[in-house]
Design a protein around this motif. Structure first.
Motif, PDB file in Angstrom:
ATOM      1  N   MET A   1     -29.714 -74.178   2.773  1.00 30.38           N
ATOM      2  CA  MET A   1     -31.040 -73.484   2.686  1.00 30.38           C
ATOM      3  C   MET A   1     -32.318 -74.141   2.805  1.00 30.38           C
ATOM      4  SD  MET A   1     -32.634 -70.363   2.542  1.00 30.38           S
ATOM      5  CE  MET A   1     -31.289 -69.313   1.853  1.00 30.38           C
ATOM      6  N   SER A   2     -32.247 -75.581   2.289  1.00 29.05           N
ATOM      7  CA  SER A   2     -33.474 -76.347   2.350  1.00 29.05           C
ATOM      8  C   SER A   2     -33.744 -76.630   3.871  1.00 29.05           C
ATOM      9  CB  SER A   2     -33.135 -77.767   1.482  1.00 29.05           C
ATOM     10  OG  SER A   2     -31.894 -78.292   1.959  1.00 29.05           O
ATOM     11  N   PRO A   3     -32.833 -77.164   4.731  1.00 33.04           N
ATOM     12  CA  PRO A   3     -33.268 -77.251   5.946  1.00 33.04           C
ATOM     13  C   PRO A   3     -34.020 -75.995   6.708  1.00 33.04           C
ATOM     14  CG  PRO A   3     -30.920 -77.957   5.882  1.00 33.04           C
ATOM     15  CD  PRO A   3     -31.530 -77.043   4.570  1.00 33.04           C
ATOM     16  N   LEU A   4     -33.535 -74.793   6.397  1.00 32.92           N
ATOM     17  CA  LEU A   4     -34.316 -73.785   6.926  1.00 32.92           C
ATOM     18  C   LEU A   4     -35.572 -73.538   6.374  1.00 32.92           C
ATOM     19  CD1 LEU A   4     -34.379 -71.238   8.720  1.00 32.92           C
ATOM     20  CD2 LEU A   4     -33.195 -69.946   6.697  1.00 32.92           C
ATOM     21  N   ILE A   5     -35.835 -73.930   4.858  1.00 40.26           N
ATOM     22  CA  ILE A   5     -37.085 -73.832   4.224  1.00 40.26           C
ATOM     23  C   ILE A   5     -38.002 -74.780   4.976  1.00 40.26           C
ATOM     24  CG2 ILE A   5     -38.305 -74.163   2.336  1.00 40.26           C
ATOM     25  CD1 ILE A   5     -36.000 -72.845   0.780  1.00 40.26           C
ATOM     26  N   GLY A   6     -37.543 -76.004   5.150  1.00 39.78           N
ATOM     27  CA  GLY A   6     -38.241 -77.224   5.685  1.00 39.78           C
ATOM     28  C   GLY A   6     -38.834 -77.098   7.154  1.00 39.78           C
ATOM     29  N   ALA A   7     -37.980 -76.338   7.837  1.00 41.40           N
ATOM     30  CA  ALA A   7     -38.422 -75.981   9.367  1.00 41.40           C
ATOM     31  C   ALA A   7     -38.978 -74.799   9.372  1.00 41.40           C
ATOM     32  CB  ALA A   7     -36.798 -75.443  10.241  1.00 41.40           C
ATOM     33  N   LEU A   8     -39.136 -73.630   8.484  1.00 39.21           N
ATOM     34  CA  LEU A   8     -39.886 -72.707   8.616  1.00 39.21           C
ATOM     35  C   LEU A   8     -41.334 -73.085   8.190  1.00 39.21           C
ATOM     36  CD1 LEU A   8     -37.775 -69.782   7.214  1.00 39.21           C
ATOM     37  CD2 LEU A   8     -38.531 -70.067   9.785  1.00 39.21           C
ATOM     38  N   THR A   9     -41.476 -73.918   7.091  1.00 39.19           N
ATOM     39  CA  THR A   9     -42.653 -74.426   6.702  1.00 39.19           C
ATOM     40  C   THR A   9     -43.425 -75.401   7.516  1.00 39.19           C
ATOM     41  OG1 THR A   9     -41.900 -74.361   4.308  1.00 39.19           O
ATOM     42  CG2 THR A   9     -44.039 -75.586   4.697  1.00 39.19           C
ATOM     43  N   ALA A  10     -42.677 -76.082   8.313  1.00 36.39           N
ATOM     44  CA  ALA A  10     -43.284 -77.180   9.119  1.00 36.39           C
ATOM     45  C   ALA A  10     -43.763 -76.256  10.380  1.00 36.39           C
ATOM     46  CB  ALA A  10     -42.249 -78.077   9.860  1.00 36.39           C
ATOM     47  N   ARG A  11     -43.148 -75.244  10.983  1.00 33.16           N
ATOM     48  CA  ARG A  11     -43.552 -74.586  12.141  1.00 33.16           C
ATOM     49  C   ARG A  11     -44.681 -73.681  11.842  1.00 33.16           C
ATOM     50  NH1 ARG A  11     -42.461 -75.878  16.918  1.00 33.16           N
ATOM     51  NH2 ARG A  11     -43.407 -73.886  17.693  1.00 33.16           N
ATOM     52  N   ALA A  12     -44.918 -73.088  10.432  1.00 31.86           N
ATOM     53  CA  ALA A  12     -45.946 -72.303   9.892  1.00 31.86           C
ATOM     54  C   ALA A  12     -47.439 -73.213   9.708  1.00 31.86           C
ATOM     55  CB  ALA A  12     -45.775 -71.659   8.743  1.00 31.86           C
ATOM     56  N   VAL A  13     -47.046 -74.443   9.278  1.00 33.13           N
ATOM     57  CA  VAL A  13     -48.333 -75.566   9.228  1.00 33.13           C
ATOM     58  C   VAL A  13     -48.494 -75.843  10.519  1.00 33.13           C
ATOM     59  CG1 VAL A  13     -49.120 -77.683   8.284  1.00 33.13           C
ATOM     60  CG2 VAL A  13     -47.572 -76.020   6.639  1.00 33.13           C
ATOM     61  N   LEU A  14     -47.880 -75.846  11.523  1.00 31.83           N
ATOM     62  CA  LEU A  14     -48.169 -76.492  12.920  1.00 31.83           C
ATOM     63  C   LEU A  14     -49.254 -75.407  13.545  1.00 31.83           C
ATOM     64  CD1 LEU A  14     -48.035 -78.528  14.976  1.00 31.83           C
ATOM     65  CD2 LEU A  14     -45.893 -77.443  15.950  1.00 31.83           C
ATOM     66  N   ALA A  15     -48.737 -74.231  13.396  1.00 35.58           N
ATOM     67  CA  ALA A  15     -49.295 -73.083  14.121  1.00 35.58           C
ATOM     68  C   ALA A  15     -50.791 -73.019  13.534  1.00 35.58           C
ATOM     69  CB  ALA A  15     -48.511 -71.931  13.795  1.00 35.58           C
ATOM     70  N   TRP A  16     -50.964 -73.309  12.216  1.00 34.28           N
ATOM     71  CA  TRP A  16     -52.260 -73.243  11.690  1.00 34.28           C
ATOM     72  C   TRP A  16     -53.028 -74.585  12.062  1.00 34.28           C
ATOM     73  CZ3 TRP A  16     -54.063 -76.427   7.591  1.00 34.28           C
ATOM     74  CH2 TRP A  16     -55.054 -76.279   7.120  1.00 34.28           C
ATOM     75  N   ALA A  17     -52.422 -75.733  12.041  1.00 27.04           N
ATOM     76  CA  ALA A  17     -53.294 -76.991  12.084  1.00 27.04           C
ATOM     77  C   ALA A  17     -53.600 -77.250  13.494  1.00 27.04           C
ATOM     78  CB  ALA A  17     -52.563 -78.149  11.364  1.00 27.04           C
TER      79      ALA A  17
END
Length: 258
Positions: A1-17
């Motif tokens: 689960m932790s890899p998926l959480i990390g991936a989703l968070t990274a993509r969300a932050v990237l889209a915003w930043a």
């Protein structure tokens, strides 16, 4: 689960930043890329690393601090008053009364590494110091390698893959999940990791390594990291990679044509 959480968070932050044009930079090919990859990886990897396992507090401290001071250096480091080369250059600037962003980053990464190491299982103060050296040294090594698209993430995968196995593998697994989510954009020269991303990636993998080693393992790891850091002062890692066929092939894998 932790890899998926990390991936989703990274993509969300990237889209915003990526909406912030102030993070745009010109890379070595002359292409416009975004430093948004740095905070995206730092936050994504930290959240992913903290999503499971026993060492979430150490992961949060190492990832957050190394990412924050790295981003500070990314944003203001090009200003004339912050210009300096290498550790000696930053100390020389301090003697002149200038506190460079690079010095802030060095001190911040070191302090974060020490705090994170103190939160991990250790036998004594010497063991804590060894752990801090490994965490800071890994952060520095990944930063030294972040000179070409995808290189730091690939190196992180080599370091982190064995650390992601077993019951204590969640720190490395969450970190690598976030990195994998950003690898296509990094290789495609849409983003760059900068100090924020590379330092956070290395620091979190350092936490994973320290969490799974005792005094002897930490001392050996620190010796290797110190040797590589010293070698970087004399030898160009990029030249070594380009002159070694199998390393060059791995380094160029997935990258845009020259």
């Amino acid at each position: 689960m932790s890899p998926l959480i990390g991936a989703l968070t990274a993509r969300a932050v990237l889209a915003w930043a990526r909406r912030d044009s102030a993070l745009d930079r010109t890379n070595f090919h002359g292409r416009t890329v975004s430093l948004a990859g740095g905070p995206a990886l730092a936050l994504g990897a930290t959240v992913g690393a903290a999503a499971g396992g026993r060492h979430r507090r150490a992961a949060v401290v190492a990832g957050t601090i190394s990412g924050a001071v790295g981003l500070y250096d990314d944003v203001v480091g090009n200003r004339p008053e912050h210009k300096a080369k290498g550790f000696r250059g930053h100390l020389g600037a301090l003697r002149e009364g200038r506190v460079t962003s690079g010095l802030v980053k060095i001190v911040g990464v070191g302090a974060g590494a020490l705090a994170a190491s103190a939160l991990l299982p250790s036998r004594n103060r010497a063991d804590v110091l060894l752990g801090a050296g490994v965490i800071a040294g890994t952060a520095n090594l990944l930063n030294l390698l972040d000179l070409r698209p995808g290189r730091a993430i690939k190196a992180g995968a080599v370091i982190g893959a064995p650390l992601a196995l077993g019951r204590d593998g969640s720190v490395a697994a969450g970190t690598l999940g976030a990195a994998a989510a950003l690898l296509p954009a990094d290789l495609g020269e849409e983003i760059m990791l900068g100090d924020a991303g590379a330092n956070a990636l290395g620091a979190l993998l350092g936490v994973a390594l320290v969490a799974r080693t005792g005094p002897v393992g930490r001392a050996l790891a620190l010796a290797v990291l110190a040797g590589l850091t010293a070698a970087s002062e004399k030898v160009s890692f990029t030249k070594v990679i380009e002159d070694t066929p199998w390393l060059r092939t791995l380094d160029e894998l997935g990258r845009l044509p020259r």
